[in-house]
Motif scaffolding. Sequence first.
Motif, PDB file in Angstrom:
ATOM      1  N   GLN A 251     -12.690  -3.091  -1.362  1.00 18.37           N
ATOM      2  CA  GLN A 251     -11.962  -2.381  -0.297  1.00 18.37           C
ATOM      3  C   GLN A 251     -12.466  -2.793   1.095  1.00 18.37           C
ATOM      4  O   GLN A 251     -11.673  -2.954   2.023  1.00 18.37           O
ATOM      5  CB  GLN A 251     -12.144  -0.869  -0.462  1.00 18.37           C
ATOM      6  N   CYS A 252     -13.791  -2.936   1.241  1.00 20.37           N
ATOM      7  CA  CYS A 252     -14.350  -3.251   2.552  1.00 20.37           C
ATOM      8  C   CYS A 252     -13.972  -4.666   2.986  1.00 20.37           C
ATOM      9  O   CYS A 252     -13.693  -4.907   4.158  1.00 20.37           O
ATOM     10  CB  CYS A 252     -15.867  -3.074   2.553  1.00 20.37           C
TER      11      CYS A 252
ATOM     12  N   ARG B 236      -3.392   2.896   3.578  1.00 21.24           N
ATOM     13  CA  ARG B 236      -4.570   2.322   2.916  1.00 21.24           C
ATOM     14  C   ARG B 236      -5.502   3.349   2.274  1.00 21.24           C
ATOM     15  O   ARG B 236      -6.272   3.041   1.380  1.00 21.24           O
ATOM     16  CB  ARG B 236      -5.378   1.491   3.930  1.00 21.24           C
TER      17      ARG B 236
ATOM     18  N   ARG C 251      -3.162  -5.994  -5.785  1.00 22.95           N
ATOM     19  CA  ARG C 251      -2.650  -6.102  -4.406  1.00 22.95           C
ATOM     20  C   ARG C 251      -2.020  -7.467  -4.176  1.00 22.95           C
ATOM     21  O   ARG C 251      -0.914  -7.572  -3.649  1.00 22.95           O
ATOM     22  CB  ARG C 251      -3.800  -5.938  -3.402  1.00 22.95           C
TER      23      ARG C 251
ATOM     24  N   GLU D 131       0.843  -1.215   0.000  1.00 29.39           N
ATOM     25  CA  GLU D 131       0.000   0.000   0.000  1.00 29.39           C
ATOM     26  C   GLU D 131       0.871   1.255   0.000  1.00 29.39           C
ATOM     27  O   GLU D 131       0.589   2.222  -0.700  1.00 29.39           O
ATOM     28  CB  GLU D 131      -0.917   0.024   1.230  1.00 29.39           C
TER      29      GLU D 131
ATOM     30  N   VAL E 274     -12.705   4.207   3.144  1.00 27.74           N
ATOM     31  CA  VAL E 274     -12.052   3.917   1.860  1.00 27.74           C
ATOM     32  C   VAL E 274     -13.033   3.453   0.785  1.00 27.74           C
ATOM     33  O   VAL E 274     -12.645   3.321  -0.369  1.00 27.74           O
ATOM     34  CB  VAL E 274     -10.895   2.891   1.996  1.00 27.74           C
ATOM     35  N   CYS E 275     -14.288   3.221   1.151  1.00 27.65           N
ATOM     36  CA  CYS E 275     -15.257   2.790   0.130  1.00 27.65           C
ATOM     37  C   CYS E 275     -15.371   3.874  -0.945  1.00 27.65           C
ATOM     38  O   CYS E 275     -15.809   4.979  -0.667  1.00 27.65           O
ATOM     39  CB  CYS E 275     -16.624   2.528   0.742  1.00 27.65           C
TER      40      CYS E 275
ATOM     41  N   SER F 214     -15.367  -2.821  -5.457  1.00 26.86           N
ATOM     42  CA  SER F 214     -13.935  -2.539  -5.350  1.00 26.86           C
ATOM     43  C   SER F 214     -13.229  -3.536  -4.434  1.00 26.86           C
ATOM     44  O   SER F 214     -12.024  -3.717  -4.517  1.00 26.86           O
ATOM     45  CB  SER F 214     -13.722  -1.138  -4.779  1.00 26.86           C
TER      46      SER F 214
ATOM     47  N   GLN G  39      -8.025  -3.968  -8.489  1.00 27.34           N
ATOM     48  CA  GLN G  39      -7.181  -3.739  -7.302  1.00 27.34           C
ATOM     49  C   GLN G  39      -6.960  -4.965  -6.423  1.00 27.34           C
ATOM     50  O   GLN G  39      -5.838  -5.143  -5.927  1.00 27.34           O
ATOM     51  CB  GLN G  39      -7.654  -2.536  -6.489  1.00 27.34           C
TER      52      GLN G  39
ATOM     53  N   GLN H  14     -13.032   3.636  -9.552  1.00 30.30           N
ATOM     54  CA  GLN H  14     -11.866   3.114  -8.841  1.00 30.30           C
ATOM     55  C   GLN H  14     -11.511   1.727  -9.373  1.00 30.30           C
ATOM     56  O   GLN H  14     -12.387   0.920  -9.705  1.00 30.30           O
ATOM     57  CB  GLN H  14     -12.100   3.045  -7.332  1.00 30.30           C
TER      58      GLN H  14
ATOM     59  N   SER I 240     -11.263  -6.315   2.027  1.00 28.26           N
ATOM     60  CA  SER I 240      -9.840  -6.283   2.418  1.00 28.26           C
ATOM     61  C   SER I 240      -9.682  -5.704   3.805  1.00 28.26           C
ATOM     62  O   SER I 240      -8.821  -6.135   4.570  1.00 28.26           O
ATOM     63  CB  SER I 240      -9.014  -5.418   1.462  1.00 28.26           C
TER      64      SER I 240
END
Lengths: 405, 64
Positions: B15-16, A342, A361, A281, B54-55, B13, A357, A353, B18
């Motif tokens: 993100q949540c 992050r 990652r 990150e 981060v969402c 995404s 990803q 976005q 992760s």
Amino acid sequence: MTETVNPAEVPQFPGARAARCPFDPPPVLHALQEQGPLAKVKVWDGSTPWLVTRYEEQRALLADPRVSADVTRPGYPRSAPVASRNGSAISFILMDDPEHARLRRMVQAPFTVRRIETLRPAVQKIVDGLIDDMLAGPSPVDLVEAFALPVPSLVICELLGVPYADHEFFQDNSKILIRREADPEERAAAFAQLVGYLDDLVGQKLDHPGEDLLSRLAERIKAGELTRPEAARMGVLLLVAGHETTANMIALGTLALLEHPDQLDLLRRTDDPKLIAGAAEELLRYLNITHSGRRRVALEDIEIGGQVIRAGDGLILANDIGNRDPAAFPDPDRLDLRRDARRHVAFGFGVHQCLGQPLARMELQVAYGTLYRRVPTLRLATELERIPFKHDGQVYGVYELPVAW
Amino acid sequence: MKIVIDQDRCIASGQCVSAVGEVFDQRDEDGVVVLLDPTPPADLAAAVRQAAAVCPARAIRVEE
Ligand code: HEM
Ligand code: SF4
């Protein structure tokens, strides 16, 4: 790093990086960020879009439905001239909802965090195999060719159902497609080649479907939910975005670590997945390889950061400098693998976005978590001054990275 | 702490997931967010707030 900008003059974008700071954004971006969240800049065609430099304003605008990513709208700040015969978009990355969402949703399933996690052992095997080959071969070697490019290329080929044997063809054309300074006709030709190639593959999957993503798209075509040209363009987007980006992160990340030996040492000595994930990150934040900025156009007047953006104004959201905003990241110009990075905007923000990803990652965690532990004596086989950087790329990185051990 | 998600806004995404895999998951068919635990224990609160922050689609709301 400190540079002043005369407020009466409209600075040129993109500016040049400082000669001895290949990992830092151009100094003019620091200066503009200090002055305020938004500034007008002059781009290649003489137009003057807004440059958004601060983290909070970037996130707010990228998540704002009054802001469009539709490349065909007047005012959209293109990063380079386009050939007359081909101004068409490379799929949903340059479209707005609902079209963007319709297409993106068709390809989201294989990229979920848990689905990607099941690929980790296979990626570990690829990474270990490439390192075995490298160690068995001559030293020095170009790390880009030997490691950084094959890792994501092999993985995205498997996922999409593209034969890796064709990698020279699609890597060469991808390179032209994302070179800012490529001749517009040449870029259009490279795009047409890739679309033709993906169209052929989609045709094959229509007849002989497999377990891959292109076969799923072929099913959608049969079901009447997707046209074949739409499928081919999505294929190009996924193939190009899927290997050029991660490859640059692996190679440029390695160079940045070699130049920060104390940080490299942390990775050499650990197998702690948390530390490795955090390091990936931080490298994403610090290097922010998508250095051309997110490009958008305002659909309505928007008041933000003490300015009024008018409907039709172009916007460039420079996520490289956003990730160096001291209000979001203390001591932002320091590479610190242990910080909590992050919240970075290296994958953008809002509905566009990065789709890949979770894959990016995982690939970076495996690559960074393995290479330096297995090759602890890894070193640069030339001087930093001789490394060719991708100053002219949509995506930053190095063209070559000679290393020895 | 109570969590509310908006599946229509979600862009998958990840993100949540992760950030807190104990609380969020994604649907197999299209990657859209699924809430595993709408009232998570206190020791996950910080991670849940991180997930909401981060969402990219602002699809996660946290009510304290
Ligand atoms: C470290 C590697 C990567 C970085 C830094 C990166 C960065 C980005 C960024 C900044 C965007 C947002 C574009 C915008 O807002 O205008 C994006 C979008 C995208 N990326 Fe990545 N990416 C990476 C890897 C990948 C991979 C491995 C894939 C795999 C297929 C991928 C596929 C995509 C796609 C399809 C989009 C468009 C999403 C949309 O418009 O909804 N990326 N990426
Ligand atoms: S972080 Fe937001 S957009 Fe991403 S999967 Fe979770 S809810 Fe969806």
